[in-house]
Design a protein around this motif. Structure first.
Motif, short mmCIF file in Angstrom:
data_model
loop_
_atom_site.label_atom_id
_atom_site.label_comp_id
_atom_site.label_asym_id
_atom_site.label_seq_id
_atom_site.Cartn_x
_atom_site.Cartn_y
_atom_site.Cartn_z
N SER A 177 -27.38 58.41 -0.01
CA SER A 177 -26.60 57.37 -0.68
C SER A 177 -26.75 57.52 -2.18
CB SER A 177 -27.12 55.99 -0.25
OG SER A 177 -26.62 54.96 -1.07
N GLY A 178 -25.81 56.95 -2.92
CA GLY A 178 -25.99 56.86 -4.35
C GLY A 178 -27.27 56.12 -4.70
N ALA A 219 -23.84 61.87 0.22
CA ALA A 219 -24.08 60.54 -0.36
C ALA A 219 -22.72 59.88 -0.47
CB ALA A 219 -24.76 60.66 -1.73
N GLU A 272 -21.74 64.26 -2.99
CA GLU A 272 -21.21 62.90 -3.06
C GLU A 272 -19.77 62.94 -2.58
OE1 GLU A 272 -23.22 59.86 -6.18
OE2 GLU A 272 -21.63 61.14 -6.98
N GLU A 274 -16.45 60.27 -2.17
CA GLU A 274 -15.90 58.93 -2.42
C GLU A 274 -14.41 59.06 -2.67
OE1 GLU A 274 -16.06 55.40 -5.83
OE2 GLU A 274 -17.63 56.92 -5.74
#
Length: 322
Positions: A177-178, A219, A272, A274
């Protein structure tokens, strides 16, 4: 079949049906926490790419309490209705028996295991001064131990296969995760567990390479039960029908690719994911350094450290910090 697994048809051990379309055709994939949110999106995406999916979900509440078979079985039914193959597993994968039965379910139902996606988790957010030991233990248990135990049992199977001359082309996708990369105010337990998953990923990628196993981590940032309350404004779906940047389905294509043979050679990496953005995270690397060649005095070490900090990149801001 494990007592923890749900009912449903599937090829018996050793049977390998004709491959369907998709980059995961013939592969058998486990997704933990697959009944909701990101896990549900991953399970459905793998099935759409031809995988046979073991959907694990204890069916617990947002804080980890309770249990229900409905989430996992519901995703299985969605996959089957779309013409895919899936089976449910309701065990607690943060226990040795639950993790072992998860791997056994894949092997007894489909005769093999190719990809493990560790995704299960929940939240118990508190500021550190209000964080009870039970809340610390519960969150670290489900996130960190819930990664370690399925990984351990899957890796033991793949090692056996390799030693028998059947080198796997296996993949593990862990979920950080962030918060694990940068920290998050009010989530000391969650941030610590997610940071530890990154360390586990690096070690596993090095240890399991000899057995033909690749291990990576993501993440993600997406709308789930865990984020839609904490970050309600940024996680809301658009009302105008435009691109839903925070839909969990945006993360799944990368996860599917990492769990396929198409990602051969990629291991020990953190991404990451998103909305429409994918970022390779570069982690801890040596920055500015000074070597006296002898022991520093305390004040002298401090002066050197300040000079080095003036040349260093600033850290990523902690989520929620003021």
């Amino acid at each position: 079949m494990s007592a923890d697994s749900g009912p449903g048809p599937g090829p018996g051990p050793g049977l390998d049906p004709e491959p369907g379309p998709g980059i995961c055709a013939r592969r058998v994939v486990i997704v933990t926490g697959g009944g909701r949110g990101l896990g549900r999106a991953h399970a459905r995406a793998y099935a759409a790419e031809g995988a046979r999916v073991v959907v694990n979900d204890l069916g617990a509440g947002l804080d980890g309490s309770g249990a229900s078979g409905d989430p996992a079985q519901g995703v299985v039914e969605e996959i089957r209705a779309a013409g895919g193959e899936a089976i449910a597993h309701y065990g607690d994968i943060a226990t040795p028996d639950g993790a072992a039965s998860l791997v056994t379910t894949a092997l007894e139902t489909y005769g093999r295991l190719d990809t493990l996606v560790n995704n299960a988790g929940f939240l118990r957010d508190r500021m550190l001064v209000n964080l009870d030991e039970d809340d610390w233990d519960a969150v670290v248990r489900v996130h960190l131990k819930g990664h370690f135990l399925p990984l351990k049992h899957a890796a033991a199977h793949w090692r056996t296969e390799c030693k028998a001359g059947r080198e796997p082309r296996a993949c593990v996708v862990n979920t950080s995760s962030g918060a694990g990369l940068s920290g998050s105010v009010g989530q000391g337990n969650y941030s610590a567990a997610k940071a530890a998953i990154l360390g586990l990923t690096l070690v596993a990628s090095a240890e399991l390479a000899a057995y033909g196993v690749r291990v990576n981590a993501i993440a993600p940032a997406a709308r789930t039960r865990m984020t839609e309350r904490t970050f309600a404004d940024t996680m809301a779906a658009p009302v105008d029908g435009g691109f839903d940047a925070m839909a969990p389905e945006n993360v799944s294509p990368l996860v599917v690719w990492l769990g396929s043979e198409a990602s051969a050679g990629v291991t020990g990496r953190v991404f990451e994911a998103e909305a429409g953005r994918i970022t390779v995270m570069e982690g801890w690397r040596p920055g500015p350094s000074a070597d006296k060649g002898a022991r520093w005095g305390a004040a002298e070490a401090g002066e050197a450290a300040l000079k080095l900090l003036s040349r260093a990149e600033p850290p990523q801001p902690v989520y929620g910090a003021r």
